[in-house]
Design an enzyme around this catalytic site. Sequence first.
Site, PDB file in Angstrom:
ATOM      1  N   CYS A   1       0.823  -1.215   0.000  1.00  0.00           N
ATOM      2  CA  CYS A   1       0.000   0.000   0.000  1.00  0.00           C
ATOM      3  C   CYS A   1       0.861   1.271   0.000  1.00  0.00           C
ATOM      4  CB  CYS A   1      -0.949  -0.044   1.190  1.00  0.00           C
ATOM      5  SG  CYS A   1      -2.282   1.168   1.145  1.00  0.00           S
ATOM      6  N   HIS A   2       0.858   2.033   1.083  1.00  0.00           N
ATOM      7  CA  HIS A   2       1.682   3.239   1.194  1.00  0.00           C
ATOM      8  C   HIS A   2       3.061   2.959   1.780  1.00  0.00           C
ATOM      9  CE1 HIS A   2      -2.179   5.157   0.500  1.00  0.00           C
ATOM     10  NE2 HIS A   2      -1.612   6.348   0.457  1.00  0.00           N
TER      11      HIS A   2
ATOM     12  N   CYS B   1     -13.807 -16.989  20.095  1.00  0.00           N
ATOM     13  CA  CYS B   1     -14.475 -15.902  20.792  1.00  0.00           C
ATOM     14  C   CYS B   1     -15.957 -16.219  21.051  1.00  0.00           C
ATOM     15  CB  CYS B   1     -14.295 -14.608  19.993  1.00  0.00           C
ATOM     16  SG  CYS B   1     -14.674 -13.094  20.904  1.00  0.00           S
ATOM     17  N   HIS B   2     -16.891 -15.472  20.420  1.00  0.00           N
ATOM     18  CA  HIS B   2     -18.320 -15.718  20.576  1.00  0.00           C
ATOM     19  C   HIS B   2     -18.842 -16.765  19.585  1.00  0.00           C
ATOM     20  CE1 HIS B   2     -18.034 -12.045  22.932  1.00  0.00           C
ATOM     21  NE2 HIS B   2     -19.304 -12.154  23.283  1.00  0.00           N
TER      22      HIS B   2
END
Length: 405
Positions: free
Chosen positions: A137-138, A330-331
């Site tokens: 990217c940058h 996680c959930h």
Amino acid sequence: MANKKVLMLCGDYMEDTEVMVPFQALQAYGLLVDAVCPGKKSGDICRTAIHQTTNPDHQISRNESCHWFSSTCRKTYSEFRGHNFTLNATFDEIDLSTYDGLVLPGGRAPEYLAMDERVLNLVTHFAKSGKPIASICHGQLILAAADILKGRKVTAFPAVGPVLVAAGAYWVEPQTLASCTLDGNIITGASYHGHAEYIRHFIKALGGTITGSDKRILFLCGDYMEDYEVYVPFQSLEALGCHVDAVCPNKKAGEKCPTAVHDFEGDQTYSEKPGHDFKLTANFKDIDASSYDALVIPGGRAPEYLALDPAVIKLVKDFMEAKKPVASICHGQQILSAAGVLKGKKCTAYPAVKLNVVLGGGTWLEPDPIDRCFTDGNLVTGAAWPGHPQFISQFMSLLGIKVCF
């Protein structure tokens, strides 16, 4: 043989996934990864940014050149606050000779890192040594400032093109935001959409080989799943060469799920901010579980409502009854509990999901520390995104996928 060791150069408001996906993927593959930032120490944080365009698959024609953004797109990307990224090494204490490769995330951080003489000396060291440098990217602004691009083929986020040309690079127009370019020891990518190819090139440049990756893996997605918990495993498995599909009930291939950034910021529970949109690759209603080798269930808020869907419950049961590898984090374990597949299984989850696990007949394993993950038979469970390296590594073991150096 000693593990390969990689240095990641970070800064405030680097792009969120462009730091965390390679950071955790490389660790999952068995590499040692140090993340540093000038002026900061191990344990300090860098704030990250969520960068997103409205149309990441827009095809760039020759006539558009670097002026990629058409009238149908925003003229720049949007930005939101991302996760806080915790550094695990101190910039002033690193010994560059001990590292086998360098990774430069994108985002806004490279704009000021490119002005830091210490950073440029670091990049020049890697360039002169011939060690692999992966920049996305940058991040290529830093390569340009270090004056190492003359005559080298590079790509980047389109807006960076003119700077790279001025630095003497041979500019390769990115045909999509997933485009990557390889020239000697320099690997460049246009954006996080191309992480799979970008990371795979880096692994190869480090001398790595991947075996057992001829797997078909299904991701069960939903609105406001946790950003990292879908992007990191999805792109990590793609980088290994797996065929990975993402589906969501009542959505089709090409449609998107918004994600949520869940972070630990000193409150009694996690904070939530908007994440990247995540594009689905297949139609949920057309899915045949028998055609896939494994299933992944991200966490976040999506599992709360996915657990109420009979079609989701049937899909999960099909994988578990067939004893195919299932990885849930996680959930996500709310879905496993609702499907009744935790009986007799040892598992962990985000601590607040303990009630679901216990009432679902599972044996609760305390996630202490929070990055701890467990495997019981065909099931891998994790508590939260800090555990991705273990989570992905244990899932790879079930799949028979290996990265060797």
